[in-house]
Enzyme design. Structure first.
Site, PDB file in Angstrom:
ATOM      1  N   MET A  53      13.464   0.190  17.375  1.00  0.00           N
ATOM      2  CA  MET A  53      12.310   0.093  16.624  1.00  0.00           C
ATOM      3  C   MET A  53      12.990   1.387  15.126  1.00  0.00           C
ATOM      4  O   MET A  53      12.130   0.996  13.935  1.00  0.00           O
ATOM      5  CB  MET A  53      11.796   1.255  17.573  1.00  0.00           C
ATOM      6  CG  MET A  53      10.071   1.886  16.421  1.00  0.00           C
ATOM      7  SD  MET A  53       9.639   3.032  17.262  1.00  0.00           S
ATOM      8  CE  MET A  53       8.820   2.338  18.647  1.00  0.00           C
ATOM      9  N   LYS A  88      -1.278  -3.383  -5.990  1.00  0.00           N
ATOM     10  CA  LYS A  88      -2.255  -3.218  -4.604  1.00  0.00           C
ATOM     11  C   LYS A  88      -1.131  -3.097  -3.734  1.00  0.00           C
ATOM     12  O   LYS A  88       0.371  -2.705  -3.828  1.00  0.00           O
ATOM     13  CB  LYS A  88      -3.037  -4.400  -4.670  1.00  0.00           C
ATOM     14  CG  LYS A  88      -2.019  -5.082  -4.356  1.00  0.00           C
ATOM     15  CD  LYS A  88      -2.880  -7.131  -4.124  1.00  0.00           C
ATOM     16  CE  LYS A  88      -2.313  -7.831  -4.097  1.00  0.00           C
ATOM     17  NZ  LYS A  88      -2.791  -9.097  -4.438  1.00  0.00           N
ATOM     18  N   TYR A 108      19.031  -4.159  23.006  1.00  0.00           N
ATOM     19  CA  TYR A 108      17.956  -4.103  24.080  1.00  0.00           C
ATOM     20  C   TYR A 108      18.180  -5.547  23.990  1.00  0.00           C
ATOM     21  O   TYR A 108      18.500  -6.323  23.499  1.00  0.00           O
ATOM     22  CB  TYR A 108      16.540  -4.081  23.443  1.00  0.00           C
ATOM     23  CG  TYR A 108      15.705  -2.749  23.886  1.00  0.00           C
ATOM     24  CD1 TYR A 108      15.945  -2.267  24.691  1.00  0.00           C
ATOM     25  CD2 TYR A 108      15.892  -2.499  22.056  1.00  0.00           C
ATOM     26  CE1 TYR A 108      15.310  -1.018  23.986  1.00  0.00           C
ATOM     27  CE2 TYR A 108      15.482  -0.968  21.888  1.00  0.00           C
ATOM     28  CZ  TYR A 108      15.069  -0.505  23.216  1.00  0.00           C
ATOM     29  OH  TYR A 108      14.981   1.345  23.237  1.00  0.00           O
ATOM     30  N   ARG A 127     -11.018 -18.917  -1.239  1.00  0.00           N
ATOM     31  CA  ARG A 127     -10.221 -17.080  -0.668  1.00  0.00           C
ATOM     32  C   ARG A 127     -11.521 -17.017  -1.084  1.00  0.00           C
ATOM     33  O   ARG A 127     -11.969 -16.468  -0.492  1.00  0.00           O
ATOM     34  CB  ARG A 127      -9.030 -17.192  -1.469  1.00  0.00           C
ATOM     35  CG  ARG A 127      -8.251 -16.027   0.003  1.00  0.00           C
ATOM     36  CD  ARG A 127      -6.826 -15.396  -0.596  1.00  0.00           C
ATOM     37  NE  ARG A 127      -6.788 -14.886  -1.956  1.00  0.00           N
ATOM     38  CZ  ARG A 127      -5.605 -13.878  -2.116  1.00  0.00           C
ATOM     39  NH1 ARG A 127      -4.932 -14.353  -2.004  1.00  0.00           N
ATOM     40  NH2 ARG A 127      -5.845 -13.535  -3.480  1.00  0.00           N
TER      41      ARG A 127
HETATM   42  C1  LIG Z   1      -2.087 -10.171  -5.017  1.00  0.00           C
HETATM   43  C2  LIG Z   1      -3.055 -10.691  -6.334  1.00  0.00           C
HETATM   44  C3  LIG Z   1      -2.210 -10.956  -7.806  1.00  0.00           C
HETATM   45  C4  LIG Z   1      -0.883 -10.819  -8.117  1.00  0.00           C
HETATM   46  O1  LIG Z   1      -0.454 -11.719  -7.740  1.00  0.00           O
HETATM   47  P1  LIG Z   1       1.212 -12.037  -7.752  1.00  0.00           P
HETATM   48  O2  LIG Z   1       1.699 -13.419  -6.821  1.00  0.00           O
HETATM   49  O3  LIG Z   1       1.826 -11.037  -6.651  1.00  0.00           O
HETATM   50  O4  LIG Z   1       2.009 -11.985  -8.959  1.00  0.00           O
HETATM   51  C5  LIG Z   1      -3.036 -11.496  -8.311  1.00  0.00           C
HETATM   52  N1  LIG Z   1      -4.211 -11.940  -8.517  1.00  0.00           N
HETATM   53  C6  LIG Z   1      -5.217 -11.407  -7.403  1.00  0.00           C
HETATM   54  C7  LIG Z   1      -6.209 -12.494  -6.939  1.00  0.00           C
HETATM   55  C8  LIG Z   1      -3.921 -11.008  -6.400  1.00  0.00           C
HETATM   56  O5  LIG Z   1      -5.141 -11.100  -5.165  1.00  0.00           O
END
Ligand SMILES: *Cc1c(COP(=O)(O)O)cnc(C)c1O
Length: 353
Positions: free
Chosen positions: A298, A37, A250, A130
């Site tokens: 920036m 991701k 800045y 979550r």
């Molecule tokens: C992002 C994520 C992972 C990967 O976790 P890491 O800590 O980066 O290894 C695995 N499972 C879920 C549900 C996630 O959101």
């Protein structure tokens, strides 16, 4: 045309990525997938995912449908799992691209079943609050309810894998063990990177490591067996000499206490160099430590190069590399994940074996 020489470059070692995956896979009793991701944590999904697939990775995890559709164009055969759940209107896209939704509630399970079902996971929350269906809701379901919709795997996520001593780990482990017993015949997906390193009770049948693949430390208070994957380099744009009392940057937040040589480097917060780092961090020129002076802009940052004297335009300046992602995260008061995923699209990616 030559690539421009005035911008930052993120060097990504695909070899280190693959060896990190192999090391994590060697700790998994069954399958090890890969979480790609957020553009493979900033490293570039278009190169990272095919490299992992070539190394033998078969299960990929992304956050959103858009990421999954992009990944499908890269990997026609891989199993692609989408964490965000199921929106009714997205079911046709999910099916057309042969994606595996991660179903987060009994309602999503029902919607998937109504649409004909197919290979998918049911996410059950074991204590993070979550995403995922509650333990109560899960207790009303049977293996048959899941398999009749094509769901072949249950999944849960650890809230505290980065801190192995945290009491929630044992609580989640016990809840997940009971779930695995309640759904006989279904595969499990359990560990993230930290979970794999925490041992077999936290791994399951299909692990989902992310951060460790990209060289972040999954458990920052412990040594990591994983190798760095990224090196961030930016060009020196200009050197100058300043006098005692001269302000820098800045807001004039830094005033020289003695004559010094300063250099402006072509990387700033729009590239992912967190502005909050301010005077807490440094960069390196040929190994020499050059402290950051004043505010990060920036597009640039001003550093003290008195130790080495004036340098020509184009001198490569190392931002990450000798400085680890974990070290920079400490400067910025954040975690490895945010350092990597903040490296913006303006930074050119270059790939190495
Ligand atoms: C992002 C994520 C992972 C990967 O976790 P890491 O800590 O980066 O290894 C695995 N499972 C879920 C549900 C996630 O959101």
């Amino acid at each position: 045309m030559n690539a421009p020489h005035d911008q930052a470059v993120l060097h990504v070692s695909l070899g280190a990525l693959v060896s990190n995956w192999k090391l994590l896979a060697s700790r998994c009793p069954k399958d090890c997938g890969a979480t790609v991701k957020a553009n493979a944590y900033g490293t570039g999904m278009d190169r990272a995912a095919p490299a992992l697939a070539e190394a033998g990775c078969k299960h990929f995890f992304v956050a959103t449908l858009a990421e999954a559709l992009e990944l499908r164009t890269l990997l026609p055969e891989a199993a692609i799992n989408v964490f965000s759940g199921l929106s009714d209107d997205d079911i046709p896209s999910m099916k057309a691209a042969k994606l595996r939704p991660v179903l987060n509630s009994p309602e999503e399970l029902q919607a998937w079943a109504n649409a004909g079902g197919g290979p998918a996971s049911l996410h059950i929350d074991t204590g993070m609050n979550r995403l995922g269906c509650s333990l109560d809701n899960a207790s009303q379901l049977t293996t048959d309810d899941l398999t009749s919709a094509g769901v072949d795997r249950i999944m849960s996520h650890l809230a505290c894998a980065d801190t192995p001593d945290h009491a929630l780990n044992a609580k989640q482990r016990d809840a997940f063990k009971s779930l695995a017993a309640a759904f006989p015949g279904l595969a499990t997906s359990w560990a993230n990177s930290g979970g794999i390193l925490n041992g077999k009770d936290f791994i399951g049948d299909v692990a989902r490591p992310g951060i460790g693949l990209y060289g972040g430390n999954p458990r920052p208070t412990l040594d990591s067996p994983l190798s760095p994957v990224v090196r961030l380099v930016a060009p020196l744009l200009q050197s100058r000499s300043i006098e005692k009392g001269d302000p820098v940057g800045y807001g004039s937040t830094f005033i020289a206490q003695e004559p010094m040589t300063v250099a402006t480097i072509g990387i700033g917060y729009a590239d992912g160099l967190h502005r909050i780092i301010d005077g807490a961090g440094h960069v390196r020129v040929d190994g020499a430590i050059c402290p950051i002076l004043g505010r990060i802009s920036m597009d640039s940052v001003i550093t003290n190069i008195s130790a080495i004297g004036p340098q020509p335009r184009g001198t490569p300046v190392e931002i990450l590399g000798t400085t680890t992602v974990t070290e920079m995260a400490a400067w910025a008061g954040t975690i490895d994940y945010e350092i990597l995923t903040s490296i913006s699209p303006r930074v050119v990616r270059k790939y190495h074996v």
